[in-house]
Enzyme design. Structure first.
Site, PDB file in Angstrom:
ATOM      1  N   LYS A   1       0.844  -1.205   0.000  1.00 53.27           N
ATOM      2  CA  LYS A   1       0.000   0.000   0.000  1.00 53.27           C
ATOM      3  C   LYS A   1       0.885   1.264   0.000  1.00 53.27           C
ATOM      4  O   LYS A   1       1.967   1.239  -0.578  1.00 53.27           O
ATOM      5  CB  LYS A   1      -0.980  -0.037   1.174  1.00 53.27           C
ATOM      6  CG  LYS A   1      -1.747  -1.367   1.243  1.00 53.27           C
ATOM      7  CD  LYS A   1      -2.951  -1.317   2.106  1.00 53.27           C
ATOM      8  CE  LYS A   1      -3.512  -2.722   2.261  1.00 53.27           C
ATOM      9  NZ  LYS A   1      -4.889  -2.751   2.668  1.00 53.27           N
TER      10      LYS A   1
ATOM     11  N   HIS B   1      -8.589  -2.751  -6.757  1.00 48.71           N
ATOM     12  CA  HIS B   1      -8.484  -2.997  -5.314  1.00 48.71           C
ATOM     13  C   HIS B   1      -9.606  -2.217  -4.620  1.00 48.71           C
ATOM     14  O   HIS B   1      -9.958  -1.112  -5.057  1.00 48.71           O
ATOM     15  CB  HIS B   1      -7.107  -2.548  -4.814  1.00 48.71           C
ATOM     16  CG  HIS B   1      -6.856  -2.955  -3.392  1.00 48.71           C
ATOM     17  ND1 HIS B   1      -7.346  -2.245  -2.343  1.00 48.71           N
ATOM     18  CD2 HIS B   1      -6.175  -4.011  -2.868  1.00 48.71           C
ATOM     19  CE1 HIS B   1      -6.981  -2.845  -1.207  1.00 48.71           C
ATOM     20  NE2 HIS B   1      -6.267  -3.919  -1.502  1.00 48.71           N
TER      21      HIS B   1
ATOM     22  N   GLY C   1      -7.953  -5.042   5.645  1.00 45.36           N
ATOM     23  CA  GLY C   1      -7.365  -4.075   6.579  1.00 45.36           C
ATOM     24  C   GLY C   1      -8.134  -3.904   7.875  1.00 45.36           C
ATOM     25  O   GLY C   1      -7.895  -2.952   8.616  1.00 45.36           O
TER      26      GLY C   1
HETATM   27  C1  PEP Z   1      -5.100  -5.933   0.712  1.00 41.54           C
HETATM   28  O1  PEP Z   1      -4.499  -4.867   0.792  1.00 41.54           O
HETATM   29  O2  PEP Z   1      -5.480  -6.346  -0.370  1.00 41.54           O
HETATM   30  C2  PEP Z   1      -5.353  -6.694   1.934  1.00 41.54           C
HETATM   31  C3  PEP Z   1      -5.911  -7.868   1.832  1.00 41.54           C
HETATM   32  O3  PEP Z   1      -4.986  -6.087   3.113  1.00 41.54           O
HETATM   33  P1  PEP Z   1      -4.995  -6.789   4.557  1.00 41.54           P
HETATM   34  O4  PEP Z   1      -4.267  -8.099   4.444  1.00 41.54           O
HETATM   35  O5  PEP Z   1      -4.297  -5.822   5.449  1.00 41.54           O
HETATM   36  O6  PEP Z   1      -6.425  -6.999   4.927  1.00 41.54           O
END
Ligand code: PEP
Length: 259
Positions: free
Chosen positions: A13, A96, A174
């Site tokens: 990210k 995303h 997240g």
């Molecule tokens: C993502 O950024 O696609 C994701 C799945 O994040 P996290 O693992 O932090 O939930």
């Protein structure tokens, strides 16, 4: 041949600057063992992609763009195109949930990005998933259907073999609230059924579908064991080299280490 491999993608990210990214790649490369049955993909911020592409050993890790614009070139201030990323990345995340919900990307934008990636020899990872509200309204499968149709509208069955689908329930990304494996399993079956409807049985069996949403080293194996789940998209846990390596290790199915 990529299609019989598990894919583990680390989405950094908007974290790590150029120096931190380089240091982190260096740390990861020391501890991650390369196996033939796992493709490990790192997705840093666009800013660091070029320098990491010079540092990375492509036999160990591939690189993914987190985002890109769908036109190849022109007067689009502030944007980076798939054409410019060609040769620097092997994968590109598309749609995303943070792009859809924070930046308002539409299915039309996402479809154009899938096409731009394919046109530029970058494997698109089409991210799809329902919000908490859609889930509680019983709309999960309708959303998956619409986002698949929306993303793949102009993709041929030949091109589909180069595409990855990431099932990422928005409420699980997240949040620390990961989806139950049975829930993921049902959603992945629905995705494959939809692909079968659009492209036929062979395509539905061979397309790679991965899961993402608050996966940790403790939960990774439960998802990787699900039939039809070909890997994981990891956000938070990919920012710690040891956690990420633990997840990668769970994806190996006993193949020899590649020296
Ligand atoms: C993502 O950024 O696609 C994701 C799945 O994040 P996290 O693992 O932090 O939930």
């Amino acid at each position: 041949m990529v299609n019989n491999k598990k894919i583990i993608i680390g989405n950094w990210k908007m974290n790590l600057n150029v120096q931190e990214s380089s240091l982190y790649l260096h740390q990861l490369s020391k501890i991650v063992k390369t196996h033939r049955d796992v493709e490990v993909v790192l997705s840093p911020t666009t800013l660091t992609l070029q320098s990491l592409s010079l540092q990375v050993n492509l036999r160990q890790f591939k690189l993914a763009a987190q985002n890109f614009y769908w036109r190849d070139q022109g007067s689009y201030t502030g944007e980076v195109s798939a054409t410019q990323l060609r040769g620097i990345v092997q994968y590109g995340l598309v749609g995303h949930s943070e792009r859809r919900h924070i930046f308002g990307e539409s299915d039309k934008d996402i479809r154009s990005k899938v096409e731009a990636a394919v046109r530029n020899h970058i494997r698109p990872v089409l991210c799809i998933g329902e919000t908490a509200w859609e889930r509680s309204n019983g709309e999960t499968y309708d959303i998956l259907h619409d986002q698949l149709i929306g993303g793949f509208a102009n993709i041929t069955s030949e091109e589909l073999s180069r595409v990855v689908v990431a099932y990422e329930p928005v409420w699980a990304v997240g949040t620390g609230q990961n989806a139950l494996p049975t829930y993921v399993s049902a959603a992945v079956s629905a995705i494959r059924n939809q692909i079968e409807h659009l492209y036929g049985k062979k395509a539905s069996e061979s397309i790679q579908v991965i899961y993402g949403g608050s996966v940790t080293p403790d939960s990774a194996a439960d998802y990787l064991a699900l039939p039809g789940v070909d890997g994981l998209l990891i956000g938070g846990a990919s920012l710690n080299a040891h956690s990420f390596n633990e997840i990668i290790k769970k994806a190996h199915r006993g193949s020899a280490v590649v020296e």
